[in-house]
Design a protein around this motif. Sequence first.
Motif: not given
Length: 146
Positions: A113-119
């Motif tokens: 989820l953090r990666a998705s937000e970072y993307i």
Amino acid sequence: MLSIRRVKELIMGENLSDNEAEEVRDGCRALAEIIFEKWNSERLINIKLLKIIKNQFILDINSIHGFPHWERVEKIGSYLAEHTGADKEVVRLFAYLHDSKRENEDFDFNHGLRASEYIQTLFTKGLLPINQKQLDTLKHACAYHS
């Protein structure tokens, strides 16, 4: 930089003048720069983006979920994309971003989820050259990978 003598040896042009050999050398260098720039511009994970991702990674870059892992995921993902019709750009970006927001090497339930937000942040800043459909697919894949 190659010497004029070495240029003449490499192209078997012993009869070339030094000026002609220098032109050949300079032309090859210019061509190499053009090829490199074209290659780098066509790479989805360009050097600038990769540096940004690596610099924000809080774990050891060579850890289990670090850069060597990302490269393996890219290699395997690219092979699979060739044979399944998956979007190669999304697969390549997934490889380098899916674990980029891990906070530990063990169970890190929210890293996807953090990666998705970072993307989304990278996309908003204009750092991901993909369209909205690709963005949605990439964010979903990262958010729900295990």
